[in-house]
Enzyme design. Structure first.
Site, PDB file in Angstrom:
ATOM      1  N   GLY A  25      -4.760 -15.995  29.460  1.00 44.67           N
ATOM      2  CA  GLY A  25      -5.975 -16.200  28.692  1.00 44.67           C
ATOM      3  C   GLY A  25      -7.207 -16.235  29.563  1.00 44.67           C
ATOM      4  O   GLY A  25      -8.302 -16.471  29.093  1.00 44.67           O
ATOM      5  N   CYS A  26      -7.035 -16.010  30.856  1.00 51.77           N
ATOM      6  CA  CYS A  26      -8.171 -15.956  31.771  1.00 51.77           C
ATOM      7  C   CYS A  26      -8.681 -14.528  31.754  1.00 51.77           C
ATOM      8  O   CYS A  26      -7.967 -13.603  32.131  1.00 51.77           O
ATOM      9  CB  CYS A  26      -7.705 -16.321  33.173  1.00 51.77           C
ATOM     10  SG  CYS A  26      -8.817 -17.411  34.015  1.00 51.77           S
ATOM     11  N   ILE A  27      -9.909 -14.331  31.274  1.00 44.87           N
ATOM     12  CA  ILE A  27     -10.375 -12.953  31.074  1.00 44.87           C
ATOM     13  C   ILE A  27     -11.232 -12.506  32.262  1.00 44.87           C
ATOM     14  O   ILE A  27     -11.969 -13.290  32.796  1.00 44.87           O
ATOM     15  CB  ILE A  27     -11.169 -12.831  29.757  1.00 44.87           C
ATOM     16  CG1 ILE A  27     -10.313 -13.349  28.608  1.00 44.87           C
ATOM     17  CG2 ILE A  27     -11.537 -11.390  29.486  1.00 44.87           C
ATOM     18  CD1 ILE A  27     -11.094 -13.917  27.462  1.00 44.87           C
TER      19      ILE A  27
END
Lengths: 125, 111, 99
Positions: B109-111
């Site tokens: 979920g780290c973009i």
């Protein structure tokens, strides 16, 4: 994002596949974790073989696959606390709530149908 | 596959510099990653790195920043469970930088 | 809600679970191998016929044609083309794809 005044929608992730045999269960879990960043109203439903995703005692050492079952216990920290499990699916498989590794709400088929009907978006895996 | 050499041993890393094999991690690798960023690891850094390794051990994922901040606050107190404190320790982003030092994958979920 | 089902009822319980959760007034569209549930004279025909008292059942024509079964569709099932699929998706506030 709710901070920016955006609209919060109800998202339900419906899980109907056992883990490991196909990649659906893991993919669903990853999408759920990503969705947590968007501050939406997220719930998870587990029915049919999807209930096997939550069973205690999974160990994948012999498979050289990642055992992702502990990650369901991390969902609470991501503020994802609505986990619904189909009573009928548990019973068909000889399982009870005690066999699951997270706290869930066990619901009837009619209750599950109501929950699904009130969603803005339903994503199936 | 890129590698880094630490104490005469070579370790595989991905294109963003994350350790491939989590089990190979040791403190010297963390020191090496930090040194490459011109960061001197203090006991406060180690506290977060240790926390991340325990979190990964428990849940099999690297936590998102928001989740890490909240969990640190729960365990180490509100003076440490805030993004100001964590960004001062890890200016490249607590999840990305600290996770890399801790030998964890990039947070989901780290973009 | 528009429900789509893309699995054969002979291989999976997808349709059965879908019908158990489809509220009255919702639509069920059978696509891909799901269209085998749209046929008359099968072990699943009764289940689908009974469901049609509560929900509207559709089948995707191109998928029926591809499988050579378009002439065996149960009475009451509406056959739609891709444009009809799009219309159904627009008419309903949400879509649930049963896999």
């Amino acid at each position: 994002m709710s901070d920016a005044g955006g609209v919060v929608k109800k998202f339900m992730f419906v899980n109907r596949k056992a883990p490991y045999g196909t990649v659906y269960a893991l993919e669903s879990l990853e999408v759920v974790l990503i969705s947590a960043a968007f501050d939406q109203d997220v719930s998870l439903a587990f029915l049919d073989d999807g209930v096997y995703e939550l069973t205690k005692g999974q160990s994948t050492k012999g498979l050289e696959m990642k055992n992702f079952s502990p990650t369901y216990r991390a969902l609470e920290g991501y503020d994802i606390e609505k986990l619904y499990v189909a009573r009928e699916s548990l019973e068909e498989r000889g399982l009870s709530e005690d066999d699951l590794l997270v706290d869930v709400q066990v619901v009837s088929c009619a209750e599950m149908a109501d929950l699904m009907a009130e969603q803005d978006v339903v994503l199936s895996f | 596959m890129a590698t880094i050499d630490v104490n005469g041993k070579s370790f595989e890393v991905d294109e963003e510099g994350y350790l491939i094999n989590l089990g190979e991690w040791n403190e010297a690798i963390a020191e090496r990653f930090a040194g490459d960023d011109n960061t001197q690891l203090t006991p406060n850094h180690w506290e977060v790195i240790t926390f991340l390794r325990e979190y990964y051990n428990d849940y099999q994922i690297a936590p998102a920043v928001r989740v890490l901040t909240k969990a640190i606050g729960k365990k180490l107190g509100p003076e440490k469970g805030n993004s100001k404190y964590l960004y001062e320790l890890f200016p490249y982003g607590p999840a990305k930088q600290a996770c890399r030092y801790a030998g964890l994958p990039k947070p989901t979920g780290c973009i | 809600m528009l429900h789509t089902v893309n699995k054969s009822p002979f291989e999976r319980n997808t349709l059965k679970t879908c019908l158990a959760h489809a509220k009255p007034g919702s639509a069920v569209l059978l696509i891909e191998d799901g269209v085998y549930a749209a046929l008359s004279g099968t072990a699943h025909s009764d289940m689908v016929t009974q469901a049609m008292a509560q929900v509207s059942v559709y089948a995707l024509g191109p998928d029926l044609d591809a499988r050579g079964v378009a002439n065996r569709v149960l009475n009451g099932i509406k056959v739609v083309d891709y444009a009809g699929f799009v219309d159904l998706a627009i008419e309903h506030p949400a879509t649930q794809s049963w896999l």
